[in-house]
Motif scaffolding. Structure first.
Motif, mmCIF file in Angstrom:
data_model
loop_
_atom_site.group_PDB
_atom_site.id
_atom_site.type_symbol
_atom_site.label_atom_id
_atom_site.label_comp_id
_atom_site.label_asym_id
_atom_site.label_seq_id
_atom_site.Cartn_x
_atom_site.Cartn_y
_atom_site.Cartn_z
ATOM 1 N N SER A 111 0.832 -1.206 0.000
ATOM 2 C CA SER A 111 0.000 0.000 0.000
ATOM 3 C C SER A 111 0.866 1.254 0.000
ATOM 4 O O SER A 111 2.067 1.207 0.274
ATOM 5 C CB SER A 111 -0.909 0.013 1.234
ATOM 6 O OG SER A 111 -0.132 0.034 2.414
ATOM 7 N N ASP A 112 0.220 2.382 -0.280
ATOM 8 C CA ASP A 112 0.922 3.673 -0.218
ATOM 9 C C ASP A 112 1.480 3.901 1.180
ATOM 10 O O ASP A 112 2.578 4.451 1.339
ATOM 11 C CB ASP A 112 -0.038 4.810 -0.582
ATOM 12 C CG ASP A 112 -0.199 4.980 -2.081
ATOM 13 O OD1 ASP A 112 0.575 4.350 -2.823
ATOM 14 O OD2 ASP A 112 -1.105 5.720 -2.496
ATOM 15 N N GLN A 113 0.711 3.515 2.200
ATOM 16 C CA GLN A 113 1.161 3.739 3.572
ATOM 17 C C GLN A 113 2.449 2.983 3.867
ATOM 18 O O GLN A 113 3.405 3.555 4.394
ATOM 19 C CB GLN A 113 0.086 3.310 4.569
ATOM 20 C CG GLN A 113 0.491 3.594 6.017
ATOM 21 C CD GLN A 113 -0.412 2.925 7.030
ATOM 22 O OE1 GLN A 113 -0.897 1.821 6.801
ATOM 23 N NE2 GLN A 113 -0.635 3.585 8.147
ATOM 24 N N ALA A 114 2.489 1.685 3.523
ATOM 25 C CA ALA A 114 3.684 0.873 3.807
ATOM 26 C C ALA A 114 4.893 1.413 3.056
ATOM 27 O O ALA A 114 5.980 1.573 3.625
ATOM 28 C CB ALA A 114 3.419 -0.581 3.440
ATOM 29 N N LYS A 115 4.705 1.698 1.769
ATOM 30 C CA LYS A 115 5.823 2.201 0.967
ATOM 31 C C LYS A 115 6.224 3.612 1.399
ATOM 32 O O LYS A 115 7.409 3.966 1.381
ATOM 33 C CB LYS A 115 5.452 2.171 -0.519
ATOM 34 C CG LYS A 115 5.367 0.749 -1.082
ATOM 35 C CD LYS A 115 5.070 0.720 -2.566
ATOM 36 C CE LYS A 115 3.642 1.062 -2.877
ATOM 37 N NZ LYS A 115 3.280 0.835 -4.299
ATOM 38 N N GLY A 116 5.241 4.410 1.807
ATOM 39 C CA GLY A 116 5.552 5.754 2.294
ATOM 40 C C GLY A 116 6.331 5.721 3.595
ATOM 41 O O GLY A 116 7.248 6.526 3.807
ATOM 42 N N MET A 117 6.002 4.780 4.478
ATOM 43 C CA MET A 117 6.729 4.649 5.736
ATOM 44 C C MET A 117 8.163 4.192 5.490
ATOM 45 O O MET A 117 9.092 4.664 6.149
ATOM 46 C CB MET A 117 5.998 3.675 6.667
ATOM 47 C CG MET A 117 4.663 4.220 7.172
ATOM 48 S SD MET A 117 3.660 3.006 8.057
ATOM 49 C CE MET A 117 4.572 2.871 9.587
ATOM 50 N N VAL A 118 8.336 3.278 4.543
ATOM 51 C CA VAL A 118 9.691 2.842 4.196
ATOM 52 C C VAL A 118 10.486 4.008 3.614
ATOM 53 O O VAL A 118 11.647 4.243 3.989
ATOM 54 C CB VAL A 118 9.645 1.667 3.193
ATOM 55 C CG1 VAL A 118 11.034 1.383 2.620
ATOM 56 C CG2 VAL A 118 9.102 0.415 3.860
#
Length: 432
Positions: free
Chosen positions: A348-355
């Motif tokens: 998701s955008d959230q997971a990739k954004g956090m990384v």
């Protein structure tokens, strides 16, 4: 790629390029302008370095809550903030009071940093979503190269515009261009979500899950050392080259540009190699090893004192360091993203954004440590011994990464040889 995806990718690259320019635009002329207001060089350094502190605070926030606004809206929001901040910074020329000038410089720079903190976590997931799985590494490398180009040529562009129109000109030109791009993005930048991303869009991801994903922490560890090396000689190289080889500031600027050019060229090259099978772990390990070699010869270290006196060695070493940094910067991001996927977290955008935000935080931490400790080392022990200390640190980082790999390999082998429990392998599997 479809026509819409090409438009999206171009707008994303323009955003990152502008963000890189904004980061370094004021470095060649702000200290001189600040001195005319009574602001010291040390205080100017605090203004220039405030972006690192702000990024460490705000980047993880945008990464964690990226899914609430969406990557597209977050990118445009950050872009507008940076544009408004730069235009506002141009008006500081009218401020004559020393304390007011310094305070407003810090506040506006931190405001700009909030926007830059939003651009990073949003741009990488958006870029990934424009291409197929096999080309994701190449897409990320191109976006990263755009940041490198902006960061490298920002000082040159800032100095040129400063000479043409004075202090406000660089900020007003960049801010206006960024507002125009923001308007284009509002109308033409569209969301492109992968099927996997749509499946996991409502699954919330915690920072604990990200940090415990295989390879994430070791990648962050490796990147901090590479970023520290990047900024280690930022304040001392000019003085060293002038003292040792009587080089001018312009010549030193060209050497810094060589470093940036090598980084910019080698980043998409590494991205192309990922398509051919290069994995993130190998890229970051080889990258830090190359940076280690560069620091051995950049002085050179005292153990190689017989080789000193060759300016070409320092110049070549700077270029080599730029190439090695490209491998580490791209490799760590790819390895972190792979670790998150291997941990079963949603794409998701959230997971990739956090990384992406953790990746940016690691760069900021390393940059702050490098610029601080590098200058301190130069004052205390000199350039050669300072680079010797950094080369030892890089050697430690490479050994720790290889040790991590060996431990993972050992656990994986042990699990395969004694796989009676049925799920022991799944608990200790090694990402390739």
């Amino acid at each position: 790629m479809k026509a819409q995806q090409i438009i999206n990718f171009i707008l994303i690259c323009c955003s990152v390029l502008s963000g890189g320019i904004s980061l370094s635009l004021l470095s060649p002329f702000y200290p001189k302008e600040a001195l005319t207001k009574g602001v010291s060089v040390t205080q100017s350094g605090l203004v220039l370095g405030s972006v690192f502190v702000s990024a460490v605070i705000f980047t993880p926030i945008f990464g964690k809550y990226l899914q609430l606004m969406g990557a597209r809206k977050t990118l445009i929001f950050g872009f507008i903030i940076v544009a408004i901040g730069n235009i506002s910074f141009g008006f500081l020329e009218q401020v004559q009071n020393k304390i007011a000038f310094f305070s407003l410089s810090i506040l506006i720079r931190m405001f700009i940093a909030i926007g830059e903190s939003a651009i990073g976590p949003a741009s990488y997931p958006l870029a990934e979503s424009q291409v197929s799985q096999v080309n994701k590494g190449m897409a990320i490398s191109i976006v990263e190269a755009c940041w490198g180009v902006g960061n490298v040529f920002g000082p040159s562009l800032g100095g040129l515009l400063y000479d043409l129109g004075g202090f406000p000109m660089p900020f007003w030109v960049l801010g206006t261009v960024m507002l125009v791009i923001a308007v284009f993005s509002l109308f033409y930048l569209k969301d492109e979500s992968s099927p996997d991303e749509e499946i996991g869009v409502n699954i919330d991801v915690s920072w604990r899950e990200i940090l415990l994903a295989p390879g994430v922490l070791i990648s962050s560890f490796s990147l901090v050392f590479a970023a520290c090396a990047w900024f280690w000689h930022a304040a001392s190289l000019e003085q060293f080259l002038w003292t040792k080889y009587s080089m001018t500031s312009a010549q030193t600027g060209l050497i810094f540009m060589l470093f940036g050019l090598c980084y910019t060229v080698c980043t998409p090259l590494c991205g192309f190699l990922t398509i051919k099978g290069l994995d993130g772990f190998t890229a970051m390990t080889v990258g830090n090893s190359i940076v280690l070699v560069a620091f051995i010869f950049i002085g050179p270290i005292p153990l190689l004192h017989s080789l000193s006196g060759n300016s070409w060695m320092t110049i070549v070493a700077m270029g080599v360091q730029g190439a090695g940094s490209a491998g580490t910067y791209l490799g760590t991001l790819l390895y972190m993203l792979k670790g998150v996927r291997d941990a079963g977290l949603p794409d998701s955008d959230q997971a990739k954004g956090m990384v992406s935000s953790l990746w940016i935080m690691s760069i900021c931490i390393g940059g702050y440590l490098g610029s601080s400790l590098g200058g301190m080392a130069y004052d205390k022990v000199g350039f050669e011994y300072g680079t010797f200390a950094m080369s030892i640190a890089m050697a430690v980082s490479v050994l720790m990464v290889l040790f991590y790999r060996a431990i993972r390999k050992f656990n994986w082998t042990q699990a395969q040889s004694g796989d009676q429990s049925g799920n022991a392998y799944e608990l200790t599997r090694l990402p390739s």
